[in-house]
Design a protein around this motif. Structure first.
Motif, PDB file in Angstrom:
ATOM      1  N   GLU A 115       0.817  -1.217   0.000  1.00 12.34           N
ATOM      2  CA  GLU A 115       0.000   0.000   0.000  1.00 12.34           C
ATOM      3  C   GLU A 115       0.851   1.268   0.000  1.00 12.34           C
ATOM      4  O   GLU A 115       0.495   2.267  -0.636  1.00 12.34           O
ATOM      5  CB  GLU A 115      -0.930   0.006   1.217  1.00 12.34           C
ATOM      6  CG  GLU A 115      -1.835   1.229   1.277  1.00 12.34           C
ATOM      7  CD  GLU A 115      -2.892   1.140   2.365  1.00 12.34           C
ATOM      8  OE1 GLU A 115      -3.532   2.177   2.634  1.00 12.34           O
ATOM      9  OE2 GLU A 115      -3.074   0.048   2.941  1.00 12.34           O
ATOM     10  N   PHE A 116       1.995   1.222   0.703  1.00 10.83           N
ATOM     11  CA  PHE A 116       2.824   2.426   0.829  1.00 10.83           C
ATOM     12  C   PHE A 116       4.046   2.392  -0.095  1.00 10.83           C
ATOM     13  O   PHE A 116       4.973   3.174   0.069  1.00 10.83           O
ATOM     14  CB  PHE A 116       3.241   2.605   2.291  1.00 10.83           C
ATOM     15  CG  PHE A 116       2.101   2.985   3.195  1.00 10.83           C
ATOM     16  CD1 PHE A 116       1.802   4.314   3.435  1.00 10.83           C
ATOM     17  CD2 PHE A 116       1.307   2.009   3.779  1.00 10.83           C
ATOM     18  CE1 PHE A 116       0.742   4.666   4.252  1.00 10.83           C
ATOM     19  CE2 PHE A 116       0.241   2.348   4.611  1.00 10.83           C
ATOM     20  CZ  PHE A 116      -0.049   3.688   4.842  1.00 10.83           C
ATOM     21  N   ASN A 117       4.029   1.478  -1.057  1.00  7.04           N
ATOM     22  CA  ASN A 117       5.055   1.416  -2.114  1.00  7.04           C
ATOM     23  C   ASN A 117       6.471   1.299  -1.565  1.00  7.04           C
ATOM     24  O   ASN A 117       7.389   1.997  -2.014  1.00  7.04           O
ATOM     25  CB  ASN A 117       4.946   2.647  -3.031  1.00  7.04           C
ATOM     26  CG  ASN A 117       3.624   2.699  -3.770  1.00  7.04           C
ATOM     27  OD1 ASN A 117       3.203   1.711  -4.370  1.00  7.04           O
ATOM     28  ND2 ASN A 117       2.962   3.840  -3.714  1.00  7.04           N
ATOM     29  N   VAL A 118       6.641   0.425  -0.589  1.00  8.86           N
ATOM     30  CA  VAL A 118       7.991   0.115  -0.099  1.00  8.86           C
ATOM     31  C   VAL A 118       8.476  -1.101  -0.881  1.00  8.86           C
ATOM     32  O   VAL A 118       7.974  -2.210  -0.699  1.00  8.86           O
ATOM     33  CB  VAL A 118       7.987  -0.181   1.417  1.00  8.86           C
ATOM     34  CG1 VAL A 118       9.407  -0.453   1.902  1.00  8.86           C
ATOM     35  CG2 VAL A 118       7.372   0.984   2.186  1.00  8.86           C
ATOM     36  N   SER A 119       9.439  -0.886  -1.753  1.00  9.35           N
ATOM     37  CA  SER A 119       9.747  -1.909  -2.756  1.00  9.35           C
ATOM     38  C   SER A 119      10.891  -2.848  -2.387  1.00  9.35           C
ATOM     39  O   SER A 119      11.182  -3.779  -3.148  1.00  9.35           O
ATOM     40  CB  SER A 119      10.066  -1.237  -4.099  1.00  9.35           C
ATOM     41  OG  SER A 119      11.183  -0.380  -3.966  1.00  9.35           O
ATOM     42  N   ASN A 120      11.552  -2.635  -1.229  1.00  3.65           N
ATOM     43  CA  ASN A 120      12.693  -3.475  -0.848  1.00  3.65           C
ATOM     44  C   ASN A 120      12.358  -4.226   0.438  1.00  3.65           C
ATOM     45  O   ASN A 120      12.142  -3.604   1.484  1.00  3.65           O
ATOM     46  CB  ASN A 120      13.933  -2.613  -0.650  1.00  3.65           C
ATOM     47  CG  ASN A 120      14.250  -1.785  -1.886  1.00  3.65           C
ATOM     48  OD1 ASN A 120      14.506  -2.323  -2.954  1.00  3.65           O
ATOM     49  ND2 ASN A 120      14.203  -0.461  -1.750  1.00  3.65           N
ATOM     50  N   PHE A 121      12.352  -5.554   0.359  1.00  8.65           N
ATOM     51  CA  PHE A 121      11.864  -6.368   1.476  1.00  8.65           C
ATOM     52  C   PHE A 121      12.829  -7.527   1.724  1.00  8.65           C
ATOM     53  O   PHE A 121      13.032  -8.380   0.851  1.00  8.65           O
ATOM     54  CB  PHE A 121      10.464  -6.908   1.165  1.00  8.65           C
ATOM     55  CG  PHE A 121       9.775  -7.551   2.333  1.00  8.65           C
ATOM     56  CD1 PHE A 121       9.009  -6.797   3.210  1.00  8.65           C
ATOM     57  CD2 PHE A 121       9.883  -8.918   2.558  1.00  8.65           C
ATOM     58  CE1 PHE A 121       8.359  -7.387   4.289  1.00  8.65           C
ATOM     59  CE2 PHE A 121       9.246  -9.517   3.630  1.00  8.65           C
ATOM     60  CZ  PHE A 121       8.480  -8.742   4.499  1.00  8.65           C
ATOM     61  N   VAL A 122      13.428  -7.552   2.908  1.00 13.87           N
ATOM     62  CA  VAL A 122      14.334  -8.633   3.297  1.00 13.87           C
ATOM     63  C   VAL A 122      13.644  -9.455   4.382  1.00 13.87           C
ATOM     64  O   VAL A 122      13.210  -8.916   5.411  1.00 13.87           O
ATOM     65  CB  VAL A 122      15.677  -8.082   3.822  1.00 13.87           C
ATOM     66  CG1 VAL A 122      16.583  -9.235   4.275  1.00 13.87           C
ATOM     67  CG2 VAL A 122      16.368  -7.261   2.734  1.00 13.87           C
ATOM     68  N   PHE A 123      13.544 -10.756   4.146  1.00 18.89           N
ATOM     69  CA  PHE A 123      12.836 -11.646   5.063  1.00 18.89           C
ATOM     70  C   PHE A 123      13.805 -12.515   5.837  1.00 18.89           C
ATOM     71  O   PHE A 123      14.702 -13.143   5.269  1.00 18.89           O
ATOM     72  CB  PHE A 123      11.872 -12.541   4.284  1.00 18.89           C
ATOM     73  CG  PHE A 123      11.094 -13.514   5.129  1.00 18.89           C
ATOM     74  CD1 PHE A 123      10.280 -13.075   6.167  1.00 18.89           C
ATOM     75  CD2 PHE A 123      11.176 -14.884   4.885  1.00 18.89           C
ATOM     76  CE1 PHE A 123       9.566 -13.980   6.946  1.00 18.89           C
ATOM     77  CE2 PHE A 123      10.451 -15.790   5.648  1.00 18.89           C
ATOM     78  CZ  PHE A 123       9.653 -15.335   6.688  1.00 18.89           C
ATOM     79  N   SER A 124      13.594 -12.552   7.140  1.00 26.28           N
ATOM     80  CA  SER A 124      14.372 -13.394   8.037  1.00 26.28           C
ATOM     81  C   SER A 124      13.846 -14.818   7.947  1.00 26.28           C
ATOM     82  O   SER A 124      12.896 -15.189   8.624  1.00 26.28           O
ATOM     83  CB  SER A 124      14.233 -12.857   9.470  1.00 26.28           C
ATOM     84  OG  SER A 124      14.684 -13.783  10.408  1.00 26.28           O
ATOM     85  N   SER A 125      14.479 -15.613   7.095  1.00 29.05           N
ATOM     86  CA  SER A 125      14.089 -17.011   6.973  1.00 29.05           C
ATOM     87  C   SER A 125      15.061 -17.873   7.765  1.00 29.05           C
ATOM     88  O   SER A 125      15.771 -17.374   8.640  1.00 29.05           O
ATOM     89  CB  SER A 125      14.015 -17.431   5.512  1.00 29.05           C
ATOM     90  OG  SER A 125      13.374 -18.681   5.384  1.00 29.05           O
ATOM     91  N   SER A 126      15.125 -19.147   7.456  1.00 25.29           N
ATOM     92  CA  SER A 126      15.848 -20.062   8.333  1.00 25.29           C
ATOM     93  C   SER A 126      16.238 -21.323   7.584  1.00 25.29           C
ATOM     94  O   SER A 126      15.555 -21.746   6.634  1.00 25.29           O
ATOM     95  CB  SER A 126      14.956 -20.425   9.526  1.00 25.29           C
ATOM     96  OG  SER A 126      15.453 -21.533  10.228  1.00 25.29           O
ATOM     97  N   CYS A 127      17.319 -21.938   8.038  1.00 21.30           N
ATOM     98  CA  CYS A 127      17.719 -23.222   7.464  1.00 21.30           C
ATOM     99  C   CYS A 127      16.706 -24.319   7.792  1.00 21.30           C
ATOM    100  O   CYS A 127      16.756 -25.408   7.206  1.00 21.30           O
ATOM    101  CB  CYS A 127      19.103 -23.625   7.954  1.00 21.30           C
ATOM    102  SG  CYS A 127      19.207 -23.941   9.738  1.00 21.30           S
ATOM    103  N   THR A 128      15.776 -24.038   8.709  1.00 23.90           N
ATOM    104  CA  THR A 128      14.740 -25.035   9.014  1.00 23.90           C
ATOM    105  C   THR A 128      13.862 -25.326   7.803  1.00 23.90           C
ATOM    106  O   THR A 128      13.173 -26.357   7.778  1.00 23.90           O
ATOM    107  CB  THR A 128      13.847 -24.574  10.179  1.00 23.90           C
ATOM    108  OG1 THR A 128      13.270 -23.300   9.860  1.00 23.90           O
ATOM    109  CG2 THR A 128      14.645 -24.457  11.474  1.00 23.90           C
ATOM    110  N   VAL A 129      13.883 -24.444   6.783  1.00 20.42           N
ATOM    111  CA  VAL A 129      13.054 -24.704   5.601  1.00 20.42           C
ATOM    112  C   VAL A 129      13.538 -25.938   4.844  1.00 20.42           C
ATOM    113  O   VAL A 129      12.789 -26.520   4.056  1.00 20.42           O
ATOM    114  CB  VAL A 129      13.022 -23.490   4.639  1.00 20.42           C
ATOM    115  CG1 VAL A 129      12.476 -22.263   5.344  1.00 20.42           C
ATOM    116  CG2 VAL A 129      14.383 -23.213   4.030  1.00 20.42           C
ATOM    117  N   TYR A 130      14.781 -26.364   5.083  1.00 17.72           N
ATOM    118  CA  TYR A 130      15.308 -27.538   4.392  1.00 17.72           C
ATOM    119  C   TYR A 130      14.892 -28.843   5.059  1.00 17.72           C
ATOM    120  O   TYR A 130      15.093 -29.921   4.494  1.00 17.72           O
ATOM    121  CB  TYR A 130      16.836 -27.479   4.322  1.00 17.72           C
ATOM    122  CG  TYR A 130      17.365 -26.312   3.525  1.00 17.72           C
ATOM    123  CD1 TYR A 130      17.151 -26.232   2.149  1.00 17.72           C
ATOM    124  CD2 TYR A 130      18.077 -25.292   4.139  1.00 17.72           C
ATOM    125  CE1 TYR A 130      17.641 -25.163   1.409  1.00 17.72           C
ATOM    126  CE2 TYR A 130      18.575 -24.210   3.406  1.00 17.72           C
ATOM    127  CZ  TYR A 130      18.345 -24.152   2.045  1.00 17.72           C
ATOM    128  OH  TYR A 130      18.829 -23.084   1.325  1.00 17.72           O
TER     129      TYR A 130
END
Length: 341
Positions: A115-130
């Motif tokens: 909605e506020f046009n913030v175009s840069n997004f870094v997500f804290s993911s995890s090795c648990t996805v493997y």
């Protein structure tokens, strides 16, 4: 200066990342309801950087409250999203709480970014996805196995939510899959503040060594590893923090080749629980009181990173070794003993 929103900014990784961002020239605000963090950590950030960081103590699961932060800060150019519950054992015993908090907060922050046009997004993911990988070290293209815990599943689902969402807007995203952050800032002004009994290995070690806990239980001694204990890739918190700054700049400069980009953040070396204990005993000169116990539900047997992509694309080179990690963690524990934090 470019203004960055860090969610979970009073938390362990969030606070160290704020320091790195400020030292790299960014202006930073935080959202953290302090349900799993201590707002006093902002004093440590200010002592290191000379900058006072504004924290909005709101629940990201409340959309209107979250939206109000964006209304007040229309110059946000990037978001680093840390805010989430992270204890594997707790997620096993209370899965709905994890799904509601971790996914609800992510959805709200993505709605606001759109909605506020913030175009840069870094997500804290995890090795648990493997999950429990068939081969190690894992690369960013290693197949994802079923999550071993509801916490891991929320990271898998979070990545999928981002993947589908960015197909319909101009958000550019990086998913950082990091391994096991440990240690403290070398100034020993900020570090990890576990709430309740620590669920992670290193704070369990330091709290046992200092006497906060009478003894420590090693969860599992019959795994197919070098010594029977779980094997992980431990990475210093400041190395993890700096990777977020590099990732953000990577997006701002539009260097990403695909959307989302995915990077593993680990040292590329695996250490067992017993090897980490031995490293701690060496740097601290303290013999740890621990016993070997049964396996813990939700734990992966062994995992460590192939970090070639982060090195090549982001220019990220880990600076700290295992003994550095244990030393700063121990110095932080000693400080906690003598301070009000």
């Amino acid at each position: 200066m470019n203004k960055i929103l860090v969610t979970g900014g009073c938390g362990y990784i969030g606070s160290h990342t704020i320091v790195d961002l400020i030292q790299s020239g960014f202006d930073v605000i935080s959202i953290d309801n302090n349900s799993r963090s201590n707002v006093d950590i902002l004093n440590g950030i200010e002592a290191i950087t000379g900058k006072k960081v504004t924290n909005y103590s709101i629940d990201l699961c409340n959309y209107e409250d979250t939206k109000n932060v964006f209304r007040e800060n229309r110059d946000i150019v990037g978001i680093i999203h840390f805010a989430a519950y992270k204890a594997v054992g707790e997620s096993v015993s209370n899965p709905l709480m994890y799904f509601e908090n971790n996914l609800g907060s992510l959805i709200n922050i993505l709605k606001c970014a759109e909605e506020f046009n913030v175009s840069n997004f870094v997500f804290s993911s995890s090795c648990t996805v493997y999950g429990n990988p068939d081969e190690i070290p894992v690369t960013e293209t290693s197949p994802q196995k079923p999550g071993e815990s509801p916490y891991g599943i929320t990271k898998q689902m979070g990545e999928q939510i981002i993947l589908e969402t960015i197909k319909t807007n101009n958000i550019q995203s990086i998913l950082l899959r990091y391994f096991n952050p440990v240690g403290a800032h070398p100034s020993i002004l900020i570090g990890e503040i576990p709430f309740g009994k620590p669920a992670n290995l290193v704070p369990a070690i330091t709290q046992t060594a200092i006497g906060k806990l009478p003894s420590m239980l090693v969860h599992g001694s019959d795994y197919p590893t070098r010594d029977g204990s779980c094997l992980r890739d431990y990475i210093h918190i400041c190395d993890i923090a700096h990777a977020h700054t590099l990732a953000l700049n990577y997006l701002i400069e539009r260097k990403n080749k695909v959307n989302p980009e995915i990077f593993n953040l680990g040292t590329g070396d695996g250490y067992t629980v017993l090897e980490v204990i031995a490293a701690f005993e060496k740097v601290s000169g303290t013999k740890l009181n621990y016993t070997l116990g049964p396996r813990r539900p939700g734990d992966v047997i062994a995992i460590y990173a192939n970090n070639d992509k982060a090195k090549t694309e982001l220019g990220w080179i880990p600076q700290y070794n295992l003994e550095n990690m244990m030393d700063t963690a121990w110095q932080w524990e000693l400080k906690l003993k003598n301070t009000a934090i």
